[in-house]
Design a protein around this motif. Structure first.
Motif, PDB file in Angstrom:
ATOM      1  N   SER A  87       0.836  -1.196   0.000  1.00 34.91           N
ATOM      2  CA  SER A  87       0.000   0.000   0.000  1.00 34.91           C
ATOM      3  C   SER A  87       0.871   1.246   0.000  1.00 34.91           C
ATOM      4  O   SER A  87       1.894   1.302   0.678  1.00 34.91           O
ATOM      5  CB  SER A  87      -0.903   0.011   1.241  1.00 34.91           C
ATOM      6  N   SER A  88       0.450   2.246  -0.762  1.00 34.59           N
ATOM      7  CA  SER A  88       1.110   3.547  -0.721  1.00 34.59           C
ATOM      8  C   SER A  88       0.121   4.679  -0.523  1.00 34.59           C
ATOM      9  O   SER A  88       0.510   5.840  -0.407  1.00 34.59           O
ATOM     10  CB  SER A  88       1.919   3.784  -2.005  1.00 34.59           C
ATOM     11  N   GLY A  89      -1.166   4.342  -0.471  1.00 37.44           N
ATOM     12  CA  GLY A  89      -2.193   5.342  -0.192  1.00 37.44           C
ATOM     13  C   GLY A  89      -2.173   6.478  -1.193  1.00 37.44           C
ATOM     14  O   GLY A  89      -2.109   6.269  -2.402  1.00 37.44           O
ATOM     15  N   VAL A  90      -2.194   7.716  -0.683  1.00 35.11           N
ATOM     16  CA  VAL A  90      -2.176   8.891  -1.558  1.00 35.11           C
ATOM     17  C   VAL A  90      -0.756   9.425  -1.727  1.00 35.11           C
ATOM     18  O   VAL A  90      -0.561  10.568  -2.151  1.00 35.11           O
ATOM     19  CB  VAL A  90      -3.096   9.999  -0.994  1.00 35.11           C
ATOM     20  N   PHE A  91       0.240   8.594  -1.383  1.00 35.70           N
ATOM     21  CA  PHE A  91       1.642   8.999  -1.461  1.00 35.70           C
ATOM     22  C   PHE A  91       2.324   8.330  -2.657  1.00 35.70           C
ATOM     23  O   PHE A  91       1.825   7.355  -3.219  1.00 35.70           O
ATOM     24  CB  PHE A  91       2.367   8.643  -0.170  1.00 35.70           C
ATOM     25  N   LEU A  92       3.511   8.855  -2.983  1.00 39.57           N
ATOM     26  CA  LEU A  92       4.259   8.320  -4.119  1.00 39.57           C
ATOM     27  C   LEU A  92       4.738   6.901  -3.879  1.00 39.57           C
ATOM     28  O   LEU A  92       4.838   6.101  -4.802  1.00 39.57           O
ATOM     29  CB  LEU A  92       5.469   9.217  -4.413  1.00 39.57           C
ATOM     30  N   ASN A  93       5.057   6.577  -2.632  1.00 36.06           N
ATOM     31  CA  ASN A  93       5.578   5.254  -2.321  1.00 36.06           C
ATOM     32  C   ASN A  93       5.180   4.848  -0.909  1.00 36.06           C
ATOM     33  O   ASN A  93       4.672   5.676  -0.132  1.00 36.06           O
ATOM     34  CB  ASN A  93       7.101   5.223  -2.484  1.00 36.06           C
ATOM     35  N   PRO A  94       5.365   3.574  -0.558  1.00 35.31           N
ATOM     36  CA  PRO A  94       4.988   3.110   0.782  1.00 35.31           C
ATOM     37  C   PRO A  94       5.701   3.832   1.918  1.00 35.31           C
ATOM     38  O   PRO A  94       5.186   3.876   3.040  1.00 35.31           O
ATOM     39  CB  PRO A  94       5.380   1.626   0.743  1.00 35.31           C
ATOM     40  N   ILE A  95       6.887   4.398   1.652  1.00 37.81           N
ATOM     41  CA  ILE A  95       7.649   5.068   2.707  1.00 37.81           C
ATOM     42  C   ILE A  95       6.905   6.285   3.232  1.00 37.81           C
ATOM     43  O   ILE A  95       6.670   6.436   4.439  1.00 37.81           O
ATOM     44  CB  ILE A  95       9.041   5.488   2.189  1.00 37.81           C
ATOM     45  N   GLY A  96       6.529   7.198   2.312  1.00 38.76           N
ATOM     46  CA  GLY A  96       5.793   8.385   2.721  1.00 38.76           C
ATOM     47  C   GLY A  96       4.475   8.030   3.374  1.00 38.76           C
ATOM     48  O   GLY A  96       4.058   8.648   4.374  1.00 38.76           O
ATOM     49  N   HIS A  97       3.804   7.034   2.827  1.00 41.12           N
ATOM     50  CA  HIS A  97       2.538   6.520   3.370  1.00 41.12           C
ATOM     51  C   HIS A  97       2.723   6.057   4.812  1.00 41.12           C
ATOM     52  O   HIS A  97       1.968   6.453   5.710  1.00 41.12           O
ATOM     53  CB  HIS A  97       2.090   5.366   2.469  1.00 41.12           C
ATOM     54  N   GLY A  98       3.756   5.264   5.062  1.00 42.49           N
ATOM     55  CA  GLY A  98       3.991   4.713   6.399  1.00 42.49           C
ATOM     56  C   GLY A  98       4.394   5.765   7.416  1.00 42.49           C
ATOM     57  O   GLY A  98       3.902   5.773   8.554  1.00 42.49           O
ATOM     58  N   LEU A  99       5.301   6.667   7.038  1.00 41.14           N
ATOM     59  CA  LEU A  99       5.753   7.708   7.964  1.00 41.14           C
ATOM     60  C   LEU A  99       4.599   8.616   8.376  1.00 41.14           C
ATOM     61  O   LEU A  99       4.500   9.009   9.544  1.00 41.14           O
ATOM     62  CB  LEU A  99       6.866   8.529   7.329  1.00 41.14           C
ATOM     63  N   PHE A 100       3.730   8.928   7.427  1.00 36.00           N
ATOM     64  CA  PHE A 100       2.598   9.793   7.771  1.00 36.00           C
ATOM     65  C   PHE A 100       1.579   9.059   8.634  1.00 36.00           C
ATOM     66  O   PHE A 100       0.931   9.664   9.489  1.00 36.00           O
ATOM     67  CB  PHE A 100       1.937  10.336   6.507  1.00 36.00           C
ATOM     68  N   LEU A 101       1.441   7.761   8.409  1.00 34.38           N
ATOM     69  CA  LEU A 101       0.530   6.983   9.256  1.00 34.38           C
ATOM     70  C   LEU A 101       1.020   6.948  10.703  1.00 34.38           C
ATOM     71  O   LEU A 101       0.220   6.975  11.649  1.00 34.38           O
ATOM     72  CB  LEU A 101       0.396   5.560   8.717  1.00 34.38           C
ATOM     73  N   ILE A 102       2.334   6.887  10.891  1.00 36.10           N
ATOM     74  CA  ILE A 102       2.891   6.848  12.256  1.00 36.10           C
ATOM     75  C   ILE A 102       2.524   8.107  13.025  1.00 36.10           C
ATOM     76  O   ILE A 102       2.055   8.040  14.165  1.00 36.10           O
ATOM     77  CB  ILE A 102       4.423   6.661  12.210  1.00 36.10           C
ATOM     78  N   ILE A 103       2.713   9.274  12.408  1.00 37.40           N
ATOM     79  CA  ILE A 103       2.365  10.495  13.150  1.00 37.40           C
ATOM     80  C   ILE A 103       0.854  10.689  13.225  1.00 37.40           C
ATOM     81  O   ILE A 103       0.358  11.342  14.148  1.00 37.40           O
ATOM     82  CB  ILE A 103       3.037  11.752  12.551  1.00 37.40           C
ATOM     83  N   SER A 104       0.111  10.087  12.268  1.00 39.43           N
ATOM     84  CA  SER A 104      -1.348  10.151  12.342  1.00 39.43           C
ATOM     85  C   SER A 104      -1.847   9.411  13.574  1.00 39.43           C
ATOM     86  O   SER A 104      -2.797   9.849  14.244  1.00 39.43           O
ATOM     87  CB  SER A 104      -1.974   9.549  11.081  1.00 39.43           C
ATOM     88  N   VAL A 105      -1.194   8.273  13.890  1.00 35.49           N
ATOM     89  CA  VAL A 105      -1.555   7.500  15.085  1.00 35.49           C
ATOM     90  C   VAL A 105      -1.465   8.373  16.328  1.00 35.49           C
ATOM     91  O   VAL A 105      -2.397   8.429  17.158  1.00 35.49           O
ATOM     92  CB  VAL A 105      -0.633   6.271  15.235  1.00 35.49           C
TER      93      VAL A 105
END
Length: 459
Positions: A199-217
């Motif tokens: 999954s990469s969501g609305v991001f270019l790659n899974p990295i940006g997706h994951g890092l933003f999910l961490i701070i979203s938590v």
């Protein structure tokens, strides 16, 4: 399930429109003094990765001139900052710069100077020099200008937008993993296992997706008062981190969680560890019941094969070669991995392909070693000291003030640095540019003497 191509363009435009309308709603509700500035910053926040995609460049060709939306934002802020400075009659008292800021500026200035040197002696191709210098200049502007415009209204808005992005990227991530891999996908597919893609969501790659999910938590944990909604969103974001299928991202998330527990609940650490352990069990149980068991156990294609795949051995090969090479250009580095005979010969000896050896793909896979190899140990020192001093400042303020702003900013930079020990890129990646954003958020609180007591965490 694959739909006609134009459907995906419609989905992308719909996301941008909904995101911009949400930003407009937040700005109008918060009623900041500088509405245009706040609106510009928040629109960039909801679209900073997607504006760097080929889809965005096709829809908005003008973005190609800037190569990424971050430079466009920097230019807008620079114009507004210049106009506001000219119209300001009285000079405000200057606040001393925080120590981590000094090290960040030292890193940026030294890196730009080294880029010019390498370009002069021919170690950097003209187009690569233009790219790198633009990236570092943009980072300098972003960190300088956003902190100047930081207000309490903007901070409130940022937290709301983070949660909004977390929800959007989570929904998109689940659809990408289980239903349609191309839904809101703005870059290449990355295999997770079997027929599933990361999954990469609305991001270019899974990295940006994951890092933003961490701070979203953690943004949800600190700002949402409804416990049922809070648990639901935290579970949604955490589950999406699992769907990224990146051990580096999982370890980064785990590291942040453990630090969080230690700082806030070190006196009750054992009890909270039991709670976290129970939550992880529930999350894993849900994941296992949602994934096709046949795919998991199928030889070489299952999730277990992906998770336990040996990618460490080859990385240690890179690290050994890079460590041996660094002393050959200790203070200035080699400038680039492209057009570089040292890098080419080392990768050939490690049996990497031609495109990898030419620096067209892959890389060093360790951000600290990459800094030393490309820009020398002086730049690497200030790069590393910036992160360490930022962590130290935020941890001290977190313990002293128990304020969520310091936690959230610290966790993004910490997650980024932890993850980047297995990859590399820093400012050449959108996630690296985001470290400037969160650093400037904290700097802005200090620079503008903002009262942030409303973000204190209750005991």
């Amino acid at each position: 399930m694959l739909l006609p191509k134009y459907y995906y363009t419609v989905f992308y435009i719909t996301y941008l429109v909904v995101a911009i309308l949400f930003v407009l709603y937040v700005v109008l509700k918060e009623k900041p003094k500088h509405k245009i500035i706040n609106f510009s910053i928040l629109v960039w926040l909801v679209s900073f990765e997607s504006l760097n995609s080929s889809i965005a460049w096709g829809l908005f060709p003008v973005l190609w001139k800037f190569r990424r939306g971050t430079l466009l934002l920097a230019m807008i802020l620079l114009i507004l900052f210049t106009l506001s400075s000219l119209s300001r009659r009285q000079k405000s008292d200057k606040v001393p710069m925080l120590i981590y800021e000094k090290h960040l500026y030292a890193y940026l200035i030294i890196s730009i100077f080294i880029l010019y040197l390498h370009s002069y002696v021919g170690n950097l191709l003209e187009e690569r020099f233009a790219y790198f210098s633009r990236v570092y200049f943009t980072a300098f502007l972003i960190n300088t200008l956003i902190k100047r415009f930081m207000t309490i209204e903007l901070i409130r808005s940022i937290f709301k937008v983070i949660i909004f992005i977390g929800i959007c990227t989570s929904i998109a991530g689940i659809i990408q993993f289980y239903l349609d891999s191309n839904f809101l996908r703005i870059s290449n597919l990355n295999v997770a296992y079997g027929s599933h893609f990361r999954s990469s969501g609305v991001f270019l790659n899974p990295i940006g997706h994951g890092l933003f999910l961490i701070i979203s938590v953690f943004t949800v944990a600190y700002t949402i008062k409804d416990n049922k909604l809070k648990f639901l969103l935290i579970f949604l974001f955490s589950f999406n981190i699992v769907l990224i299928f990146s051990r580096g991202m999982w370890l980064a998330f785990l590291g942040v969680v453990l630090l969080h527990l230690f700082i806030l609940y070190r006196k009750k650490y054992k009890n909270y560890m039991k709670l976290v352990f129970s939550f992880v069990l529930i999350l894993l149980s849900f994941m296992l019941t949602s994934i096709n068991i046949q795919e998991i156990i199928s030889s070489g294609e299952g999730a277990s094969a992906r998770v336990f795949e040996d990618t460490v051995t080859v990385r240690f090969g890179y690290y050994g070669f890079i460590i041996k090479s660094i002393p050959k250009s200790l203070f200035l580095g080699f400038g680039d991995i492209q057009n570089n005979s040292t890098y080419f010969n080392g990768m050939v000896e490690l049996n990497q392909g031609l495109t990898w050896a030419l620096g067209k793909e892959g890389g060093i896979h360790n951000i600290i070693l990459e800094e030393a190899f490309l820009r020398g140990i002086i730049a690497m020192f200030f790069f590393l000291s910036f992160f360490i001093l930022f962590f130290k400042y935020n941890i001290n303020r977190s313990i002293k003030d128990r304020n969520s702003l310091f936690f959230i900013s610290n966790y993004y930079l910490m997650s980024f640095l932890l993850y980047e020990q297995t990859v590399s890129g820093f400012l050449t990646s959108n996630s690296g540019i985001m470290t400037m954003f969160f650093a400037s958020l904290v700097s802005g609180v200090n620079c503008n003497k903002i009262d942030i007591k409303e973000f204190e965490i209750s005991s």
